[in-house]
Design a protein around this motif. Structure first.
Motif, PDB file in Angstrom:
ATOM      1  N   TRP A   9       0.859  -1.162   0.071  1.00 22.16           N
ATOM      2  CA  TRP A   9      -0.007  -0.085   0.077  1.00 22.16           C
ATOM      3  C   TRP A   9       1.088   1.326  -0.049  1.00 22.16           C
ATOM      4  N   ILE A  10       1.810   1.354   0.874  1.00 23.65           N
ATOM      5  CA  ILE A  10       2.952   2.262   0.826  1.00 23.65           C
ATOM      6  C   ILE A  10       3.343   2.498  -0.570  1.00 23.65           C
ATOM      7  N   GLY A  44       3.014   5.252 -13.027  1.00 25.74           N
ATOM      8  CA  GLY A  44       1.468   5.068 -12.794  1.00 25.74           C
ATOM      9  C   GLY A  44       1.073   3.655 -12.662  1.00 25.74           C
ATOM     10  N   LEU A  45       1.525   2.994 -13.572  1.00 23.12           N
ATOM     11  CA  LEU A  45       1.131   1.714 -13.540  1.00 23.12           C
ATOM     12  C   LEU A  45       1.955   0.712 -12.740  1.00 23.12           C
ATOM     13  N   SER A  46       3.102   1.124 -11.957  1.00 23.79           N
ATOM     14  CA  SER A  46       3.650   0.505 -11.031  1.00 23.79           C
ATOM     15  C   SER A  46       3.000   0.626  -9.747  1.00 23.79           C
ATOM     16  N   GLY A  47       2.307   1.909  -9.611  1.00 22.17           N
ATOM     17  CA  GLY A  47       1.472   2.214  -8.336  1.00 22.17           C
ATOM     18  C   GLY A  47       0.355   1.142  -8.589  1.00 22.17           C
ATOM     19  N   VAL A  48      -0.402   1.062  -9.728  1.00 21.37           N
ATOM     20  CA  VAL A  48      -1.236   0.330  -9.896  1.00 21.37           C
ATOM     21  C   VAL A  48      -1.111  -1.237  -9.570  1.00 21.37           C
ATOM     22  N   PHE A  49       0.020  -1.658  -9.948  1.00 22.38           N
ATOM     23  CA  PHE A  49       0.525  -2.952  -9.639  1.00 22.38           C
ATOM     24  C   PHE A  49       0.639  -3.309  -8.103  1.00 22.38           C
ATOM     25  N   PHE A  51      -0.713  -1.510  -5.861  1.00 25.88           N
ATOM     26  CA  PHE A  51      -2.293  -1.565  -5.333  1.00 25.88           C
ATOM     27  C   PHE A  51      -2.704  -3.073  -5.563  1.00 25.88           C
ATOM     28  N   PHE A  52      -2.581  -3.651  -6.649  1.00 29.83           N
ATOM     29  CA  PHE A  52      -3.182  -4.916  -6.820  1.00 29.83           C
ATOM     30  C   PHE A  52      -2.629  -5.954  -5.994  1.00 29.83           C
ATOM     31  N   MET A  53      -1.291  -5.913  -5.822  1.00 29.01           N
ATOM     32  CA  MET A  53      -0.416  -6.630  -4.993  1.00 29.01           C
ATOM     33  C   MET A  53      -1.076  -6.544  -3.408  1.00 29.01           C
ATOM     34  N   ALA A  54      -1.141  -5.350  -3.141  1.00 27.33           N
ATOM     35  CA  ALA A  54      -1.690  -5.042  -1.611  1.00 27.33           C
ATOM     36  C   ALA A  54      -3.274  -5.791  -1.485  1.00 27.33           C
TER      37      ALA A  54
END
Length: 140
Positions: A9-10, A44-49, A51-54
């Motif tokens: 998440w962080i 941006g997609l690294s952040g989405v990934f 969030f998906f993992m979290a």
């Protein structure tokens, strides 16, 4: 696993904050005053990934009923010894399947015609592995 979830998440928030900073920096402080899209989309997609993992780790943690023995400091080795499934130690079908798949991937790298030699062997190996308990000495 809860720690991993919080870290993802962080990390996702960090990527999105970094993405916003990257976009604003390229708009206001670069000499061309336009967005560099490759870096902006990648961050941006690294952040989405993240969030998906979290989300996935959080759902898995909730689904397993809390902490598993591997996550506890006071757990014994035998506490985390689950049933992993049924495996045939005498089976040669996985070896044949791995050979056939290696042949198919070799065909993708060297010549497509080699892939056509490996495809029937893959089918035979999969069917043989699937039906090995329905014939011969180990038939049920």
């Amino acid at each position: 696993m809860r720690t991993n979830t919080n870290l993802f998440w962080i990390l996702g928030a960090f990527f999105w904050l970094g993405d916003l900073t990257y976009i604003l920096w390229s708009l206001f402080f670069s000499e061309f005053a336009k967005v560099e899209w490759v870096g902006a989309i990648a961050m941006g997609l690294s952040g989405v990934f993240s969030f998906f993992m979290a989300f996935y780790l959080g759902r898995t943690h909730a689904g397993q009923g809390g902490e598993i023995p591997a996550d506890l400091n006071d757990a014994n080795i035998d506490d985390g010894d689950p049933e992993m499934g049924h495996f045939s130690p005498w089976s040669w079908w996985p070896f044949l399947l791995s050979f056939a798949l290696a042949l198919m991937f070799l065909g993708l790298a060297v010549g497509v015609w080699i892939t056509f030699l490996g495809a029937p062997i893959v089918i035979v190996a999969l069917l043989g592995w699937y039906y090995e308990y329905y014939r011969g000495n180990f038939a049920r």
